[in-house]
Motif scaffolding. Structure first.
Motif, PDB file in Angstrom:
ATOM      1  N   GLU A   1       0.824  -1.215   0.000  1.00 36.27           N
ATOM      2  CA  GLU A   1       0.000   0.000   0.000  1.00 36.27           C
ATOM      3  C   GLU A   1       0.857   1.263   0.000  1.00 36.27           C
ATOM      4  O   GLU A   1       0.463   2.283  -0.566  1.00 36.27           O
ATOM      5  CB  GLU A   1      -0.929   0.012   1.219  1.00 36.27           C
ATOM      6  CG  GLU A   1      -2.012  -1.029   1.153  1.00 36.27           C
ATOM      7  CD  GLU A   1      -2.829  -1.097   2.418  1.00 36.27           C
ATOM      8  OE1 GLU A   1      -4.047  -1.263   2.294  1.00 36.27           O
ATOM      9  OE2 GLU A   1      -2.250  -0.982   3.518  1.00 36.27           O
ATOM     10  N   ALA A   2       2.039   1.219   0.603  1.00 35.97           N
ATOM     11  CA  ALA A   2       2.915   2.389   0.679  1.00 35.97           C
ATOM     12  C   ALA A   2       3.554   2.729  -0.667  1.00 35.97           C
ATOM     13  O   ALA A   2       3.959   3.873  -0.886  1.00 35.97           O
ATOM     14  CB  ALA A   2       3.999   2.165   1.730  1.00 35.97           C
ATOM     15  N   GLU A   3       3.644   1.763  -1.579  1.00 38.60           N
ATOM     16  CA  GLU A   3       4.276   2.002  -2.880  1.00 38.60           C
ATOM     17  C   GLU A   3       3.456   2.917  -3.772  1.00 38.60           C
ATOM     18  O   GLU A   3       4.008   3.641  -4.586  1.00 38.60           O
ATOM     19  CB  GLU A   3       4.510   0.678  -3.606  1.00 38.60           C
ATOM     20  CG  GLU A   3       5.585  -0.175  -2.993  1.00 38.60           C
ATOM     21  CD  GLU A   3       5.720  -1.509  -3.707  1.00 38.60           C
ATOM     22  OE1 GLU A   3       5.017  -1.762  -4.716  1.00 38.60           O
ATOM     23  OE2 GLU A   3       6.540  -2.316  -3.251  1.00 38.60           O
ATOM     24  N   ALA A   4       2.142   2.863  -3.693  1.00 39.26           N
ATOM     25  CA  ALA A   4       1.250   3.680  -4.527  1.00 39.26           C
ATOM     26  C   ALA A   4      -0.127   3.706  -3.873  1.00 39.26           C
ATOM     27  O   ALA A   4      -0.463   2.825  -3.085  1.00 39.26           O
ATOM     28  CB  ALA A   4       1.148   3.096  -5.936  1.00 39.26           C
ATOM     29  N   ALA A   5      -0.905   4.722  -4.217  1.00 37.60           N
ATOM     30  CA  ALA A   5      -2.248   4.851  -3.648  1.00 37.60           C
ATOM     31  C   ALA A   5      -3.085   3.623  -4.007  1.00 37.60           C
ATOM     32  O   ALA A   5      -3.152   3.216  -5.168  1.00 37.60           O
ATOM     33  CB  ALA A   5      -2.924   6.107  -4.169  1.00 37.60           C
ATOM     34  N   ALA A   6      -3.693   3.020  -2.999  1.00 37.84           N
ATOM     35  CA  ALA A   6      -4.523   1.834  -3.192  1.00 37.84           C
ATOM     36  C   ALA A   6      -5.856   2.046  -2.483  1.00 37.84           C
ATOM     37  O   ALA A   6      -5.948   2.823  -1.537  1.00 37.84           O
ATOM     38  CB  ALA A   6      -3.823   0.596  -2.635  1.00 37.84           C
TER      39      ALA A   6
ATOM     40  N   SER B   1      -3.507   1.455  -9.601  1.00 39.90           N
ATOM     41  CA  SER B   1      -3.012   1.517 -10.971  1.00 39.90           C
ATOM     42  C   SER B   1      -1.625   2.134 -10.921  1.00 39.90           C
ATOM     43  O   SER B   1      -1.387   3.094 -10.180  1.00 39.90           O
ATOM     44  CB  SER B   1      -3.926   2.357 -11.858  1.00 39.90           C
ATOM     45  OG  SER B   1      -5.129   1.678 -12.101  1.00 39.90           O
ATOM     46  N   ARG B   2      -0.728   1.571 -11.734  1.00 39.31           N
ATOM     47  CA  ARG B   2       0.659   2.060 -11.777  1.00 39.31           C
ATOM     48  C   ARG B   2       1.140   2.050 -13.217  1.00 39.31           C
ATOM     49  O   ARG B   2       0.643   1.283 -14.033  1.00 39.31           O
ATOM     50  CB  ARG B   2       1.563   1.157 -10.952  1.00 39.31           C
ATOM     51  CG  ARG B   2       1.173   1.177  -9.476  1.00 39.31           C
ATOM     52  CD  ARG B   2       2.176   0.571  -8.591  1.00 39.31           C
ATOM     53  NE  ARG B   2       3.478   1.204  -8.750  1.00 39.31           N
ATOM     54  CZ  ARG B   2       4.566   0.793  -8.139  1.00 39.31           C
ATOM     55  NH1 ARG B   2       4.510  -0.235  -7.343  1.00 39.31           N
ATOM     56  NH2 ARG B   2       5.706   1.398  -8.304  1.00 39.31           N
TER      57      ARG B   2
ATOM     58  N   ALA C   1       6.092   1.858 -22.172  1.00 39.10           N
ATOM     59  CA  ALA C   1       6.072   3.281 -21.813  1.00 39.10           C
ATOM     60  C   ALA C   1       4.706   3.883 -22.092  1.00 39.10           C
ATOM     61  O   ALA C   1       4.107   3.663 -23.146  1.00 39.10           O
ATOM     62  CB  ALA C   1       7.148   4.026 -22.603  1.00 39.10           C
ATOM     63  N   GLY C   2       4.195   4.641 -21.127  1.00 36.71           N
ATOM     64  CA  GLY C   2       2.919   5.318 -21.264  1.00 36.71           C
ATOM     65  C   GLY C   2       1.713   4.462 -20.931  1.00 36.71           C
ATOM     66  O   GLY C   2       0.607   4.984 -20.814  1.00 36.71           O
ATOM     67  N   ALA C   3       1.883   3.164 -20.785  1.00 38.25           N
ATOM     68  CA  ALA C   3       0.761   2.271 -20.466  1.00 38.25           C
ATOM     69  C   ALA C   3       0.615   2.151 -18.950  1.00 38.25           C
ATOM     70  O   ALA C   3       1.545   2.405 -18.193  1.00 38.25           O
ATOM     71  CB  ALA C   3       0.998   0.898 -21.079  1.00 38.25           C
ATOM     72  N   LEU C   4      -0.584   1.769 -18.534  1.00 32.57           N
ATOM     73  CA  LEU C   4      -0.864   1.540 -17.115  1.00 32.57           C
ATOM     74  C   LEU C   4      -1.178   0.074 -16.880  1.00 32.57           C
ATOM     75  O   LEU C   4      -1.640  -0.623 -17.779  1.00 32.57           O
ATOM     76  CB  LEU C   4      -2.054   2.378 -16.657  1.00 32.57           C
ATOM     77  CG  LEU C   4      -1.865   3.880 -16.583  1.00 32.57           C
ATOM     78  CD1 LEU C   4      -3.181   4.557 -16.224  1.00 32.57           C
ATOM     79  CD2 LEU C   4      -0.800   4.232 -15.565  1.00 32.57           C
ATOM     80  N   ARG C   5      -0.937  -0.364 -15.661  1.00 34.06           N
ATOM     81  CA  ARG C   5      -1.319  -1.701 -15.219  1.00 34.06           C
ATOM     82  C   ARG C   5      -2.226  -1.563 -14.012  1.00 34.06           C
ATOM     83  O   ARG C   5      -1.995  -0.746 -13.137  1.00 34.06           O
ATOM     84  CB  ARG C   5      -0.095  -2.537 -14.843  1.00 34.06           C
ATOM     85  CG  ARG C   5       0.734  -2.947 -16.046  1.00 34.06           C
ATOM     86  CD  ARG C   5       1.767  -3.980 -15.690  1.00 34.06           C
ATOM     87  NE  ARG C   5       1.193  -5.282 -15.413  1.00 34.06           N
ATOM     88  CZ  ARG C   5       0.851  -6.188 -16.338  1.00 34.06           C
ATOM     89  NH1 ARG C   5       0.999  -5.909 -17.607  1.00 34.06           N
ATOM     90  NH2 ARG C   5       0.352  -7.347 -15.992  1.00 34.06           N
ATOM     91  N   ARG C   6      -3.261  -2.387 -13.967  1.00 31.43           N
ATOM     92  CA  ARG C   6      -4.114  -2.491 -12.791  1.00 31.43           C
ATOM     93  C   ARG C   6      -3.549  -3.607 -11.943  1.00 31.43           C
ATOM     94  O   ARG C   6      -3.307  -4.710 -12.430  1.00 31.43           O
ATOM     95  CB  ARG C   6      -5.542  -2.815 -13.219  1.00 31.43           C
ATOM     96  CG  ARG C   6      -6.526  -2.983 -12.103  1.00 31.43           C
ATOM     97  CD  ARG C   6      -7.305  -1.734 -11.728  1.00 31.43           C
ATOM     98  NE  ARG C   6      -7.802  -0.965 -12.826  1.00 31.43           N
ATOM     99  CZ  ARG C   6      -9.064  -0.971 -13.257  1.00 31.43           C
ATOM    100  NH1 ARG C   6      -9.953  -1.742 -12.668  1.00 31.43           N
ATOM    101  NH2 ARG C   6      -9.432  -0.205 -14.249  1.00 31.43           N
TER     102      ARG C   6
END
Length: 145
Positions: A63-68, A83-84, A90-95
């Motif tokens: 949870e500390a790595e990115a908003a969850a 999502s990160r 490059a430019g794509a997101l992953r859920r």
């Protein structure tokens, strides 16, 4: 905890440190002729067995790595989603999703990651792994995600 997978083009040695190579299992959910959105390309699912205290720490670190945010899960399972940026495209997101089920002094964590936007097949894969960790059928019982 980090996972690194070699690109598919890299040859896999026959043995690694005396351990024989394990062949790939067939994809059971890849039936494009029946479900156009069923491709598992880019979908990553992993489960890991942890001690209960280590699972709490793993969830906090994730949870500390990115908003969850919380997402629905069966009773006894804590699930989060975020999502990160994709590290490969490059430019794509992953859920990404993480679910943790505690069973006494042990816990099972499931990691799920797919390219945005998730397909119906990706969602079905998530629901299957949630059901498995909720019933505490660990790897010793013969399943993997």
């Amino acid at each position: 905890m980090r996972y690194h997978l070699p690109p598919r083009e890299d040859p896999v040695p026959r043995t690694i440190g005396g351990v024989a190579r394990i062949g790939a299992s067939p994809r059971l959910d890849a039936h494009p002729e029946q479900d156009p959105g069923s491709s598992a390309e880019g979908r990553l699912i992993r489960t890991v067995e942890l001690g209960a205290a280590a699972a709490h720490e793993h969830l906090r670190a994730w949870e500390a790595e990115a908003a969850a945010h919380d997402i629905p899960a069966p009773p006894g399972v804590v699930a989060r989603e975020r999502s990160r940026p994709d590290r490969v495209h490059a430019g794509a997101l992953r859920r990404q999703r993480l679910a943790v089920a505690w069973h006494g002094e042990e816990a099972t964590a499931a990691h799920w990651s797919v390219p945005e936007p998730p397909t119906p097949a990706d969602q079905r894969a998530w629901e299957r792994v949630l059901a498995r960790i909720a019933t505490h059928r660990d790897s010793r019982d013969g399943w993997t995600a």
